[in-house]
Design a protein around this motif. Sequence first.
Motif, PDB file in Angstrom:
ATOM      1  N   UNK A   9      29.937 -38.483  10.107  1.00 46.40           N
ATOM      2  CA  UNK A   9      29.607 -39.176   8.853  1.00 46.40           C
ATOM      3  C   UNK A   9      28.103 -39.304   8.632  1.00 46.40           C
ATOM      4  N   UNK A  10      27.339 -39.355   9.732  1.00 44.19           N
ATOM      5  CA  UNK A  10      25.893 -39.506   9.566  1.00 44.19           C
ATOM      6  C   UNK A  10      25.241 -38.229   9.046  1.00 44.19           C
ATOM      7  N   UNK A  11      25.976 -37.123   9.108  1.00 39.34           N
ATOM      8  CA  UNK A  11      25.433 -35.858   8.585  1.00 39.34           C
ATOM      9  C   UNK A  11      25.610 -35.748   7.069  1.00 39.34           C
ATOM     10  N   UNK A  12      26.369 -36.678   6.470  1.00 39.28           N
ATOM     11  CA  UNK A  12      26.681 -36.583   5.035  1.00 39.28           C
ATOM     12  C   UNK A  12      26.269 -37.804   4.229  1.00 39.28           C
ATOM     13  N   UNK A  13      26.385 -38.977   4.862  1.00 39.98           N
ATOM     14  CA  UNK A  13      26.111 -40.212   4.126  1.00 39.98           C
ATOM     15  C   UNK A  13      24.670 -40.253   3.631  1.00 39.98           C
ATOM     16  N   UNK A  14      24.502 -40.306   2.320  1.00 43.32           N
ATOM     17  CA  UNK A  14      23.167 -40.447   1.752  1.00 43.32           C
ATOM     18  C   UNK A  14      22.265 -39.242   1.919  1.00 43.32           C
ATOM     19  N   UNK A  15      22.830 -38.099   2.277  1.00 39.57           N
ATOM     20  CA  UNK A  15      22.002 -36.901   2.495  1.00 39.57           C
ATOM     21  C   UNK A  15      21.985 -36.022   1.237  1.00 39.57           C
ATOM     22  N   UNK A  16      20.893 -35.272   1.005  1.00 46.14           N
ATOM     23  CA  UNK A  16      20.887 -34.344  -0.136  1.00 46.14           C
ATOM     24  C   UNK A  16      21.830 -33.163   0.105  1.00 46.14           C
ATOM     25  N   UNK A  17      22.178 -32.461  -0.965  1.00 46.39           N
ATOM     26  CA  UNK A  17      23.188 -31.392  -0.903  1.00 46.39           C
ATOM     27  C   UNK A  17      22.830 -30.298   0.095  1.00 46.39           C
ATOM     28  N   UNK A  18      21.540 -30.022   0.237  1.00 38.35           N
ATOM     29  CA  UNK A  18      21.155 -28.907   1.111  1.00 38.35           C
ATOM     30  C   UNK A  18      20.631 -29.382   2.468  1.00 38.35           C
ATOM     31  N   UNK A  19      21.035 -30.575   2.871  1.00 34.51           N
ATOM     32  CA  UNK A  19      20.531 -31.133   4.129  1.00 34.51           C
ATOM     33  C   UNK A  19      20.983 -30.280   5.322  1.00 34.51           C
ATOM     34  N   UNK A  20      20.048 -30.011   6.203  1.00 34.59           N
ATOM     35  CA  UNK A  20      20.380 -29.120   7.321  1.00 34.59           C
ATOM     36  C   UNK A  20      21.379 -29.759   8.288  1.00 34.59           C
ATOM     37  N   UNK A  21      21.384 -31.097   8.391  1.00 35.09           N
ATOM     38  CA  UNK A  21      22.379 -31.748   9.262  1.00 35.09           C
ATOM     39  C   UNK A  21      23.795 -31.524   8.718  1.00 35.09           C
ATOM     40  N   UNK A  22      23.900 -31.548   7.379  1.00 32.13           N
ATOM     41  CA  UNK A  22      25.215 -31.317   6.768  1.00 32.13           C
ATOM     42  C   UNK A  22      25.677 -29.892   7.061  1.00 32.13           C
ATOM     43  N   UNK A 124      34.703 -40.380  -3.380  1.00 30.82           N
ATOM     44  CA  UNK A 124      36.132 -40.091  -3.514  1.00 30.82           C
ATOM     45  C   UNK A 124      36.860 -40.478  -2.220  1.00 30.82           C
ATOM     46  N   UNK A 125      37.306 -41.723  -2.169  1.00 32.15           N
ATOM     47  CA  UNK A 125      37.854 -42.240  -0.914  1.00 32.15           C
ATOM     48  C   UNK A 125      39.232 -41.657  -0.572  1.00 32.15           C
TER      49      UNK A 125
ATOM     50  N   UNK B 173      27.757 -51.854   7.171  1.00 29.82           N
ATOM     51  CA  UNK B 173      26.808 -50.784   6.829  1.00 29.82           C
ATOM     52  C   UNK B 173      26.747 -50.577   5.321  1.00 29.82           C
ATOM     53  N   UNK B 174      25.828 -49.690   4.892  1.00 31.64           N
ATOM     54  CA  UNK B 174      25.619 -49.507   3.445  1.00 31.64           C
ATOM     55  C   UNK B 174      26.219 -48.195   2.907  1.00 31.64           C
ATOM     56  N   UNK B 175      26.161 -47.136   3.702  1.00 27.66           N
ATOM     57  CA  UNK B 175      26.600 -45.814   3.238  1.00 27.66           C
ATOM     58  C   UNK B 175      28.092 -45.769   2.950  1.00 27.66           C
ATOM     59  N   UNK B 176      28.479 -44.902   2.032  1.00 32.38           N
ATOM     60  CA  UNK B 176      29.879 -44.798   1.616  1.00 32.38           C
ATOM     61  C   UNK B 176      30.827 -44.513   2.803  1.00 32.38           C
ATOM     62  N   UNK B 177      30.510 -43.498   3.576  1.00 34.28           N
ATOM     63  CA  UNK B 177      31.388 -43.137   4.691  1.00 34.28           C
ATOM     64  C   UNK B 177      31.363 -44.201   5.788  1.00 34.28           C
ATOM     65  N   UNK B 178      30.184 -44.768   6.011  1.00 32.61           N
ATOM     66  CA  UNK B 178      30.071 -45.821   7.039  1.00 32.61           C
ATOM     67  C   UNK B 178      30.880 -47.054   6.633  1.00 32.61           C
ATOM     68  N   UNK B 179      30.925 -47.328   5.319  1.00 32.19           N
ATOM     69  CA  UNK B 179      31.734 -48.466   4.843  1.00 32.19           C
ATOM     70  C   UNK B 179      33.228 -48.175   5.058  1.00 32.19           C
ATOM     71  N   UNK B 180      33.618 -46.909   4.793  1.00 30.52           N
ATOM     72  CA  UNK B 180      35.033 -46.544   5.025  1.00 30.52           C
ATOM     73  C   UNK B 180      35.400 -46.786   6.487  1.00 30.52           C
ATOM     74  N   UNK B 181      34.467 -46.431   7.359  1.00 28.91           N
ATOM     75  CA  UNK B 181      34.698 -46.629   8.794  1.00 28.91           C
ATOM     76  C   UNK B 181      34.846 -48.118   9.113  1.00 28.91           C
ATOM     77  N   UNK B 182      33.936 -48.899   8.588  1.00 33.67           N
ATOM     78  CA  UNK B 182      33.944 -50.350   8.802  1.00 33.67           C
ATOM     79  C   UNK B 182      35.276 -50.949   8.321  1.00 33.67           C
ATOM     80  N   UNK B 183      35.690 -50.551   7.112  1.00 34.94           N
ATOM     81  CA  UNK B 183      36.928 -51.107   6.543  1.00 34.94           C
ATOM     82  C   UNK B 183      38.162 -50.671   7.323  1.00 34.94           C
ATOM     83  N   UNK B 184      38.125 -49.428   7.794  1.00 36.52           N
ATOM     84  CA  UNK B 184      39.254 -48.927   8.589  1.00 36.52           C
ATOM     85  C   UNK B 184      39.396 -49.731   9.876  1.00 36.52           C
ATOM     86  N   UNK B 185      38.262 -50.020  10.507  1.00 32.25           N
ATOM     87  CA  UNK B 185      38.304 -50.783  11.755  1.00 32.25           C
ATOM     88  C   UNK B 185      38.811 -52.204  11.500  1.00 32.25           C
ATOM     89  N   UNK B 186      38.335 -52.808  10.410  1.00 29.96           N
ATOM     90  CA  UNK B 186      38.829 -54.156  10.058  1.00 29.96           C
ATOM     91  C   UNK B 186      40.344 -54.150   9.846  1.00 29.96           C
TER      92      UNK B 186
END
Lengths: 177, 197
Positions: A9-22, A124-125, B173-186
């Motif tokens: 998730x850290x490779x995508x959250x808040x990263x730009x579209x062409x981020x190398x981590x992504x 998109x959850x 946390x603040x990020x979308x995916x990190x929040x999903x993780x937080x909520x899933x754990x809760x």
Amino acid sequence: MIYMRKIDLMAWDGKPADDSDSISDIGTKKHELSVWEVEDNLKNIDDIALALAMTRDDSKGIMIVLLDPAEISRMTDLNVQVEEQEGRSLYLSQNCMHKNFKICNLSEMGKLASYIHDIVEKRDSRKFIYFDELKLTDILWSKFRNGELDYDGVKAKNSWKKKYKDYEKEKDKISKS
Amino acid sequence: MIESVQQIENIWGNKSPRKTYFSRPYDWSSNIFIGLGKYSTYSIPPSSEKNTEKQFVDTNFPILKNLIFSESQEETIKWFESVYAENSDGSKQLIQNVFSSLLTDNESNEEAIVNILNLLSRFDYEEMTPVGEVILASAMANKSDWIKSASLDVMSHWANRKIYNMLLKLEPPKGFLAILKYESILRSFRQRYDIHA
């Protein structure tokens, strides 16, 4: 058909579209990107998530993204080819659900990365599910209970072996109470 | 106060009571522990328990601090497990001291803090309490979602009612995916402990 891919998730959250981590997070080997097939109604999603988790040595939670090749094609003009390849999970009966996406070059990889990036941006959850360790443990214990998995099946990896021991302890506690 | 090897020998004869490889000086250039022969830092009688613990922490502090920055965290985990087996209380103090030093350093030390949290997640709650909770509370207060995410992994591993209560009091946390993780754990905590939010 829907496919599941584990992402960092850290490779995508808040990263730009062409981020190398992504891009690195969807890195291929021999042009193959490992994915797991899930039924369209997601009925078997717990089984597949556990199978994916049990390819790993540790039992930490996993963030997965659900990928639909038809939708990817519509949104990015990338035509994803899916190839058969047996998985390497301790959850043996699910290994047939492992597949590979054939990704041949940087342009195709970029298209897939931009698709995932878009659905993160849109928040998109429905496309992302986090299987935390507690949830994976509950699924695993249900497999122990119904005999789909046993000690011999998990003993090869320490953290999964420990989960079996925890399960036995819990069972013992319940039977004594 | 024991100040010399000779004094130790006078008390213990030629036998050192607790001698382990990790209490010897560490040669960072070659990654090889150099033995001191029959004496080690811990060849001190039990009556000096406090001194022993302080010495244990002081001796091992630079080792853990260095290991936590290394690329292969498997080595760190293996080393810390052996240290823990030798002195669990001292090891908890050690991990707390290294964690504190990472927070107070001039650098962000994000990756090293995540490595400390990953190390914690290799242990059970009972093995790391109460130091574990203090580290987690502090980590969850960090600005970094990466650090928060690693803290959530530890919480999900320790999964008990106390950790659930703690989780509710901490900043998500603040990020979308990190929040999903937080909520899933809760959600999983609530399901496990039959808690209705």
